[in-house]
Design an enzyme around this catalytic site. Sequence first.
Site, PDB file in Angstrom:
ATOM      1  CE1 TYR A 120     -29.831  -5.846  37.817  1.00  0.00           C
ATOM      2  CE2 TYR A 120     -31.406  -7.639  37.622  1.00  0.00           C
ATOM      3  CZ  TYR A 120     -31.134  -6.303  37.809  1.00  0.00           C
ATOM      4  OH  TYR A 120     -32.160  -5.422  38.026  1.00  0.00           O
ATOM      5  CG  HIS A 175     -35.994  -5.254  43.384  1.00  0.00           C
ATOM      6  ND1 HIS A 175     -34.902  -4.674  42.789  1.00  0.00           N
ATOM      7  CD2 HIS A 175     -37.051  -4.918  42.621  1.00  0.00           C
ATOM      8  CE1 HIS A 175     -35.292  -4.004  41.719  1.00  0.00           C
ATOM      9  NE2 HIS A 175     -36.593  -4.129  41.594  1.00  0.00           N
ATOM     10  CG  ASN A 225     -27.304   4.070  38.291  1.00  0.00           C
ATOM     11  OD1 ASN A 225     -26.548   4.762  38.973  1.00  0.00           O
ATOM     12  ND2 ASN A 225     -27.719   2.872  38.661  1.00  0.00           N
ATOM     13  CG  HIS A 262     -36.709   1.171  35.475  1.00  0.00           C
ATOM     14  ND1 HIS A 262     -35.536   1.810  35.169  1.00  0.00           N
ATOM     15  CD2 HIS A 262     -36.366  -0.015  36.036  1.00  0.00           C
ATOM     16  CE1 HIS A 262     -34.516   1.042  35.530  1.00  0.00           C
ATOM     17  NE2 HIS A 262     -34.989  -0.073  36.049  1.00  0.00           N
ATOM     18  CG  ASP A 318     -34.581  -7.559  35.127  1.00  0.00           C
ATOM     19  OD1 ASP A 318     -34.296  -7.858  33.949  1.00  0.00           O
ATOM     20  OD2 ASP A 318     -34.470  -6.406  35.591  1.00  0.00           O
ATOM     21  NE  ARG A 340     -35.803  -7.682  40.400  1.00  0.00           N
ATOM     22  CZ  ARG A 340     -34.759  -7.006  39.903  1.00  0.00           C
ATOM     23  NH1 ARG A 340     -34.870  -6.378  38.735  1.00  0.00           N
ATOM     24  NH2 ARG A 340     -33.632  -6.917  40.573  1.00  0.00           N
ATOM     25  CG  ASP A 365     -31.157   3.404  38.745  1.00  0.00           C
ATOM     26  OD1 ASP A 365     -31.283   2.358  39.415  1.00  0.00           O
ATOM     27  OD2 ASP A 365     -31.367   3.457  37.534  1.00  0.00           O
ATOM     28  CD  GLU A 424     -37.350  -5.924  34.261  1.00  0.00           C
ATOM     29  OE1 GLU A 424     -37.903  -6.326  35.295  1.00  0.00           O
ATOM     30  OE2 GLU A 424     -36.633  -4.919  34.226  1.00  0.00           O
ATOM     31  CG  HIS A 463     -30.240  -6.750  33.984  1.00  0.00           C
ATOM     32  ND1 HIS A 463     -29.089  -6.052  33.763  1.00  0.00           N
ATOM     33  CD2 HIS A 463     -31.056  -5.908  34.660  1.00  0.00           C
ATOM     34  CE1 HIS A 463     -29.197  -4.842  34.285  1.00  0.00           C
ATOM     35  NE2 HIS A 463     -30.374  -4.724  34.830  1.00  0.00           N
ATOM     36  CD  GLU A 487     -34.112  -2.149  33.348  1.00  0.00           C
ATOM     37  OE1 GLU A 487     -35.043  -2.606  34.023  1.00  0.00           O
ATOM     38  OE2 GLU A 487     -32.922  -2.343  33.619  1.00  0.00           O
ATOM     39  NE  ARG A 493     -40.300  -2.781  34.122  1.00  0.00           N
ATOM     40  CZ  ARG A 493     -39.621  -2.564  35.242  1.00  0.00           C
ATOM     41  NH1 ARG A 493     -38.477  -3.169  35.445  1.00  0.00           N
ATOM     42  NH2 ARG A 493     -40.062  -1.736  36.160  1.00  0.00           N
ATOM     43  CD1 TRP A 504     -23.859  -6.509  34.992  1.00  0.00           C
ATOM     44  CD2 TRP A 504     -25.192  -4.728  34.788  1.00  0.00           C
ATOM     45  NE1 TRP A 504     -24.410  -6.275  36.223  1.00  0.00           N
ATOM     46  CE2 TRP A 504     -25.231  -5.181  36.128  1.00  0.00           C
ATOM     47  CE3 TRP A 504     -25.969  -3.626  34.425  1.00  0.00           C
ATOM     48  CZ2 TRP A 504     -26.020  -4.573  37.110  1.00  0.00           C
ATOM     49  CZ3 TRP A 504     -26.736  -3.003  35.396  1.00  0.00           C
ATOM     50  CH2 TRP A 504     -26.765  -3.470  36.733  1.00  0.00           C
ATOM     51  CD  GLU A 519     -37.955  -2.018  39.236  1.00  0.00           C
ATOM     52  OE1 GLU A 519     -37.921  -1.219  38.276  1.00  0.00           O
ATOM     53  OE2 GLU A 519     -37.080  -2.869  39.437  1.00  0.00           O
TER      54      GLU A 519
HETATM   55  O1  EZ4 Z   1     -30.408  -2.704  36.735  1.00  0.00           O
HETATM   56  O2  EZ4 Z   1     -31.804   0.543  37.178  1.00  0.00           O
HETATM   57  O3  EZ4 Z   1     -35.663  -3.727  36.738  1.00  0.00           O
HETATM   58  N1  EZ4 Z   1     -34.785  -3.078  37.233  1.00  0.00           N
HETATM   59  C1  EZ4 Z   1     -33.519  -3.062  36.836  1.00  0.00           C
HETATM   60  C2  EZ4 Z   1     -32.586  -2.120  37.552  1.00  0.00           C
HETATM   61  C3  EZ4 Z   1     -31.396  -1.712  36.700  1.00  0.00           C
HETATM   62  C4  EZ4 Z   1     -30.808  -0.428  37.214  1.00  0.00           C
HETATM   63  C5  EZ4 Z   1     -29.620   0.041  36.390  1.00  0.00           C
HETATM   64  O4  EZ4 Z   1     -29.251   1.320  36.773  1.00  0.00           O
HETATM   65  O5  EZ4 Z   1     -33.154  -3.778  35.940  1.00  0.00           O
HETATM   66  O6  EZ4 Z   1     -32.152  -2.725  38.759  1.00  0.00           O
HETATM   67 CO    CO Z   2     -34.856  -4.474  34.844  1.00  0.00          CO
END
Ligand code: EZ4
Ligand code: CO
Length: 412
Positions: A159, A122, A37, A322, A220, A147, A326, A246, A222, A272, A293, A412, A349
């Site tokens: 996010y 999600h 992605n 994952h 998550d 989630r 994407d 996560e 992130h 991931e 993941r 991010w 997921e």
């Molecule tokens: O942000 O795949 O757990 N899932 C994630 C995703 C990621 C994206 C980034 O391209 O964290 O939503």
């Molecule tokens: Co994630």
Amino acid sequence: MKIQSAEVLITSPGRNFVTLRLSTEDGLAGLGDATVNGRELSVASYLADHVVPLLIGRDAHQIEDTWQYLYRGAYWRRGPITMAAIAAVDTALWDIKGKAANLPLYQLLGGRSRAGCLAYGHASGRDLPELFDSVRAHQAQGFRAIRIQTGIPGFDNVYGVATSGHTTTGGSSRYDHEPARRAPRPVEEQWDTRAYLRHVPMVFEAVRNEFGPELPLLHDAHHRLTPIQAAKLGKSLEPYDLFWLEDVTPAENQSALRLVREHTTTPLAIGEVFNTIWDYRELLENQLIDYVRSAVTHAGGVTGLRRILDYASVHQVKSGIHGPTDISPVGMSAALHLGLAIPNFGIQEYMPQSATTDAVFQPTYTFVDGVLTPSDQPGLGVSYQDDVAAAHEYAPAYLPINRLLDGSMHDW
Ligand code: EZ4
Ligand code: CO
């Protein structure tokens, strides 16, 4: 069974996908997902310029040897671009082998170990009412594990939270979070970890009060926390009995998870953005995580991820493959065949793809009562529609970047 042609296919049915199609002299074709992605064309070039010429004339049956040839043969081994390219070749070869054997891929991986793959969806909301609506909407779709991502007061974009009106899926609006945007530069988001740490436990308290103790909940972080912040979050979420927490810390430093683990019994999932077994070695050997993941797409294909998951299984660590949008339906199908066969399946997921994307790939897996199941078609059970794909031209897209309130770049 010699490989006769190898095509790198790029399409953008609302979001970008890179797919490799290998065809053999005897008329079988296999697909592999090569989508990274926001950096899609680098994998397309890696494949077209450096891998495709090596594949023509090779025996399509020799999956392991081809994997080793591309991994060891690169010399500059590992990394997301190399491993996505290897994954695409590997997955396409498994697809071909399934078709040659007239068996679905999971049969070649040892056969079915379970009825299907439990999926999680999600849910998100900028505030609690929106979040509760989203949880209910997911339950209505059949999801039995969810989630939870939530807005933070004072922050516009966070996010994992769907923003109304935003869609990257070809016009059909959707509620799921889809972070990559078609724009010449990444969107800039703001972040403050203290505000996040104050807010999230209250959200889980409210969700548990509303939906009860049974529903498996995931979250998550992130990659945004320091180890001690992550430890604090894990501890503060313990009363809400998460299925997993996560990516609490940036993924490069495996030792960071040691400190987190020492402080909390909240199960931890990570990986991931990992692409080889080496990214997991310390985490697995020291039992610092509970779920792996990585996607088939990003971790060297079925061969690469199965090796990671076998190593995980001897440390009582399970899969949590994952599966955001994407990951193309090709990558998702491969994940489901693997998930059906392995002994240590955890959860899958699942962000449903847009109708436009499904029209390109025509996946045959099903989602019924919260469970994903691959079909019994030979190989992966996905067929790429060139004519549909051709109508969706590639458009550059970027994932967002993140800044702290003083302007510093953050993860991010
Ligand atoms: O942000 O795949 O757990 N899932 C994630 C995703 C990621 C994206 C980034 O391209 O964290 O939503
Ligand atoms: Co994630």
